[in-house]
Design a protein around this motif. Sequence first.
Motif, PDB file in Angstrom:
ATOM      1  N   LEU A  66     -36.027 -47.121  60.318  1.00 46.49           N
ATOM      2  CA  LEU A  66     -37.451 -46.801  60.364  1.00 46.49           C
ATOM      3  C   LEU A  66     -38.179 -47.112  59.058  1.00 46.49           C
ATOM      4  O   LEU A  66     -39.407 -47.223  59.040  1.00 46.49           O
ATOM      5  CB  LEU A  66     -37.630 -45.328  60.729  1.00 46.49           C
ATOM      6  N   THR A  67     -37.445 -47.247  57.963  1.00 46.14           N
ATOM      7  CA  THR A  67     -38.054 -47.664  56.696  1.00 46.14           C
ATOM      8  C   THR A  67     -37.926 -49.169  56.490  1.00 46.14           C
ATOM      9  O   THR A  67     -38.181 -49.666  55.386  1.00 46.14           O
ATOM     10  CB  THR A  67     -37.397 -46.926  55.512  1.00 46.14           C
ATOM     11  N   ASP A  68     -37.524 -49.887  57.548  1.00 46.68           N
ATOM     12  CA  ASP A  68     -37.369 -51.350  57.494  1.00 46.68           C
ATOM     13  C   ASP A  68     -36.386 -51.765  56.409  1.00 46.68           C
ATOM     14  O   ASP A  68     -36.580 -52.787  55.738  1.00 46.68           O
ATOM     15  CB  ASP A  68     -38.722 -52.031  57.271  1.00 46.68           C
ATOM     16  N   SER A  69     -35.323 -50.960  56.245  1.00 51.82           N
ATOM     17  CA  SER A  69     -34.335 -51.253  55.202  1.00 51.82           C
ATOM     18  C   SER A  69     -33.078 -51.908  55.754  1.00 51.82           C
ATOM     19  O   SER A  69     -32.114 -52.096  55.006  1.00 51.82           O
ATOM     20  CB  SER A  69     -33.959 -49.954  54.462  1.00 51.82           C
ATOM     21  N   GLY A  70     -33.080 -52.245  57.035  1.00 47.62           N
ATOM     22  CA  GLY A  70     -31.868 -52.797  57.641  1.00 47.62           C
ATOM     23  C   GLY A  70     -31.437 -54.121  57.054  1.00 47.62           C
ATOM     24  O   GLY A  70     -30.264 -54.486  57.120  1.00 47.62           O
TER      25      GLY A  70
END
Length: 397
Positions: A66-70
């Motif tokens: 959800l924090t676009d850290s993937g």
Amino acid sequence: MDAQPLYDLSPALQLMALGVVVALGPLAWVWLRNRQASAARRLSALTLLTLFLTFDLVLFGAFTRLTDSGLGCPDWPGCYGQASPLGARAEITQAQAAMPTGPVTHGKAWIEMIHRYLASGVGVLILTLAAATWWLRRRGTGEQAAVLNPWWPTATLVWVCLQGAFGALTVTMKLFPAIVTLHLLGGLVLLALLCRQAVSYAQAKDGRAPLALPPALRAGLAAGFALLWLQIALGGWVSTNYAVLACAEFPACQGQWWPPMDFRQGFELWRELGKSGSGEHISFAALTAIHYAHRLAAYLVLAVLALLAWRLHGAGLRHQARWMAGLAALQLATGLSNVVLGWPLLAAVGHTGGAAALVVVFTWAWCESASSPLPLGEGGVRARGARPYPEGEGVRP
């Protein structure tokens, strides 16, 4: 700067060592708190703690997504071939300078790598459970009867290895929606496997048998569990396609009860993020279809959860029923918050956590119950329509 290979195994041994370090804390805690207990009791405590930490890992995985850290580190298993973002400072700084809000920043790299460290630690704990269970079973001591069948922790070990493979594919396939959704579902299967083992140890410790339920209620529990998995898959598909804000109001969507939707494109499973199977950009109507399918299914699932909680409470599974009802209310609140408040991070992570907790509660209820036939009537014939149990109580076999 040269393109970074998707797989760089040079830091693998360092990451494995970090996983052992992460696992040492929980292992020491279990040992210190259960110094005088039997080995079986220590295994039981470690199983419960591993279940708790796996739940935390699922939550942190949601936070990472959800924090676009993937893609905070664009290779696997390390970060630009290093065991931590500290060793990749130059590469991360260069990527962040090129795209300040892009997928690679120092903060996102740390979030992604902490998720990998936690996953490695949980993997070490599950490996420890499997090895210790086999060792204790082979000792042939009097504790053997209290030890779980070692094939359960072995299956859990195999499953966590598969989860690691899906974690790698999540990065190397650039957040491919089907892979990310399967990775989420795999994490919840891991929770269910660990919960099954924890319940078995608790039953052995207390010397209790599963509670007998009416066959119809037992079947309803199975059907409700199947519906829950379907709804979680739909929710994962919403999240991985970033379709939450396709409908920003409730109960209507885009000012209509049935907005324009493209279910064919929305549920085309094997495609890149943001693209259709033909390579075109996915349409807004497809994102709306993804969102609305999850919303419509939620009405049915919430009704089933309420009915099951009421029936299970009357049948004797009161703790599980109360948890089920409370978590259903949490899911409704966090789901609505995601829509009307613009997908706040806390509500989004809480929504994933509620779904994971429901999987644990359903597994708990299933393992604590068993189906029982109707009582025999006169002449040994089972009476139709007869009440098989005293009012408000189940019958223990």
